[in-house]
Design a protein around this motif. Structure first.
Motif, PDB file in Angstrom:
ATOM      1  N   GLN A  14       0.828  -1.198   0.000  1.00  0.00           N
ATOM      2  CA  GLN A  14       0.000   0.000   0.000  1.00  0.00           C
ATOM      3  C   GLN A  14       0.872   1.260   0.000  1.00  0.00           C
ATOM      4  O   GLN A  14       0.602   2.212  -0.731  1.00  0.00           O
ATOM      5  N   ALA A  15       1.926   1.243   0.825  1.00  0.00           N
ATOM      6  CA  ALA A  15       2.834   2.390   0.881  1.00  0.00           C
ATOM      7  C   ALA A  15       3.560   2.554  -0.452  1.00  0.00           C
ATOM      8  O   ALA A  15       3.690   3.670  -0.969  1.00  0.00           O
ATOM      9  N   ALA A  16       4.022   1.447  -1.026  1.00  0.00           N
ATOM     10  CA  ALA A  16       4.705   1.506  -2.317  1.00  0.00           C
ATOM     11  C   ALA A  16       3.780   2.065  -3.384  1.00  0.00           C
ATOM     12  O   ALA A  16       4.196   2.883  -4.222  1.00  0.00           O
ATOM     13  N   ARG A  20       4.486   5.285  -5.568  1.00  0.00           N
ATOM     14  CA  ARG A  20       4.484   5.076  -7.018  1.00  0.00           C
ATOM     15  C   ARG A  20       3.560   6.092  -7.703  1.00  0.00           C
ATOM     16  O   ARG A  20       3.907   6.693  -8.713  1.00  0.00           O
ATOM     17  N   ALA A  21       2.385   6.296  -7.129  1.00  0.00           N
ATOM     18  CA  ALA A  21       1.429   7.249  -7.693  1.00  0.00           C
ATOM     19  C   ALA A  21       1.996   8.670  -7.668  1.00  0.00           C
ATOM     20  O   ALA A  21       1.810   9.436  -8.625  1.00  0.00           O
ATOM     21  N   HIS A  37      13.317   6.675   5.829  1.00  0.00           N
ATOM     22  CA  HIS A  37      12.541   5.557   6.377  1.00  0.00           C
ATOM     23  C   HIS A  37      11.681   6.028   7.543  1.00  0.00           C
ATOM     24  O   HIS A  37      10.515   5.659   7.661  1.00  0.00           O
ATOM     25  N   ARG A  38      12.285   6.832   8.395  1.00  0.00           N
ATOM     26  CA  ARG A  38      11.567   7.328   9.577  1.00  0.00           C
ATOM     27  C   ARG A  38      10.367   8.180   9.166  1.00  0.00           C
ATOM     28  O   ARG A  38       9.274   8.052   9.726  1.00  0.00           O
ATOM     29  N   GLU A  39      10.548   9.042   8.168  1.00  0.00           N
ATOM     30  CA  GLU A  39       9.436   9.870   7.703  1.00  0.00           C
ATOM     31  C   GLU A  39       8.333   9.016   7.078  1.00  0.00           C
ATOM     32  O   GLU A  39       7.141   9.290   7.271  1.00  0.00           O
ATOM     33  N   LEU A  40       8.732   7.971   6.349  1.00  0.00           N
ATOM     34  CA  LEU A  40       7.736   7.067   5.761  1.00  0.00           C
ATOM     35  C   LEU A  40       6.984   6.314   6.856  1.00  0.00           C
ATOM     36  O   LEU A  40       5.770   6.099   6.749  1.00  0.00           O
ATOM     37  N   GLN A  41       7.700   5.915   7.917  1.00  0.00           N
ATOM     38  CA  GLN A  41       7.069   5.239   9.047  1.00  0.00           C
ATOM     39  C   GLN A  41       5.954   6.112   9.630  1.00  0.00           C
ATOM     40  O   GLN A  41       4.838   5.647   9.856  1.00  0.00           O
ATOM     41  N   GLU A  42       6.291   7.369   9.876  1.00  0.00           N
ATOM     42  CA  GLU A  42       5.327   8.292  10.473  1.00  0.00           C
ATOM     43  C   GLU A  42       4.176   8.579   9.515  1.00  0.00           C
ATOM     44  O   GLU A  42       3.013   8.586   9.912  1.00  0.00           O
ATOM     45  N   SER A  53      10.708  -2.265   2.960  1.00  0.00           N
ATOM     46  CA  SER A  53      10.137  -3.183   1.963  1.00  0.00           C
ATOM     47  C   SER A  53       9.426  -2.408   0.853  1.00  0.00           C
ATOM     48  O   SER A  53       9.506  -2.773  -0.316  1.00  0.00           O
ATOM     49  N   ALA A  54       8.725  -1.347   1.217  1.00  0.00           N
ATOM     50  CA  ALA A  54       8.043  -0.523   0.212  1.00  0.00           C
ATOM     51  C   ALA A  54       9.068   0.075  -0.758  1.00  0.00           C
ATOM     52  O   ALA A  54       8.873   0.051  -1.982  1.00  0.00           O
ATOM     53  N   LEU A  55      10.182   0.568  -0.219  1.00  0.00           N
ATOM     54  CA  LEU A  55      11.224   1.143  -1.074  1.00  0.00           C
ATOM     55  C   LEU A  55      11.890   0.068  -1.926  1.00  0.00           C
ATOM     56  O   LEU A  55      12.239   0.311  -3.085  1.00  0.00           O
TER      57      LEU A  55
END
Length: 146
Positions: A14-16, A20-21, A37-42, A53-55
């Motif tokens: 879902q994050a990927a 991607r969009a 990674h930390r910003e994506l986590q938040e 994994s998304a990256l």
């Protein structure tokens, strides 16, 4: 945005998809650094390994690249299908890895560029084959589990 409970896909997918969009819409521009990674986590309410994994998914698709210790970046040019459509020549090796800077592009010329284009095409073909094999393995495992 937190992973949707109505979406059956794993949170990393879902994050990927969200990233991607953003890449395909131009919200994240070629050469632009992705959030850490930390910003994506938040942002997505996911664990560190889920963000990684998304990256990884986006890297395997050829939409981003990662420079160790610097971060992940959107590839130089994305076509409508997510494929690279341009190769940029860099003025020096340092400019090619400098975080956050998109070096000036010049027309790709010479035998080296042609060889790189051929290798890129071969890698894309191999990546597509790997993805097909992964889907087939997942389908076989699902059949075996049933």
């Amino acid at each position: 945005m937190t992973p949707s409970t109505h979406d059956a896909r794993p949170p990393y997918q879902q994050a990927a998809e969200a990233i991607r969009a953003e890449i395909k819409s131009g919200e994240l521009k070629p050469g632009e650094q992705l959030p850490s990674h930390r910003e994506l986590q938040e942002r997505f309410g996911i664990a560190n390994m889920t963000a990684r994994s998304a990256l990884r998914v986006l890297r395997e698709e050829g939409l981003i690249y990662t420079v160790q210790g610097r971060g992940s970046y959107v590839v130089d040019a994305i076509g409508p299908g997510g494929e690279l459509i341009e190769i940029k020549q860099y003025t020096s090796p340092e400019s090619a890895i400098r975080a956050g800077e998109a070096p000036e592009s010049t027309e790709p010329t010479g035998a080296l560029t042609e060889a790189l284009l051929e290798v890129r095409d071969q890698l894309r073909t191999l990546n597509a084959e790997v993805q097909t094999l992964k889907r087939e393995v997942a389908e076989l495992k699902a059949r075996q589990d049933s």
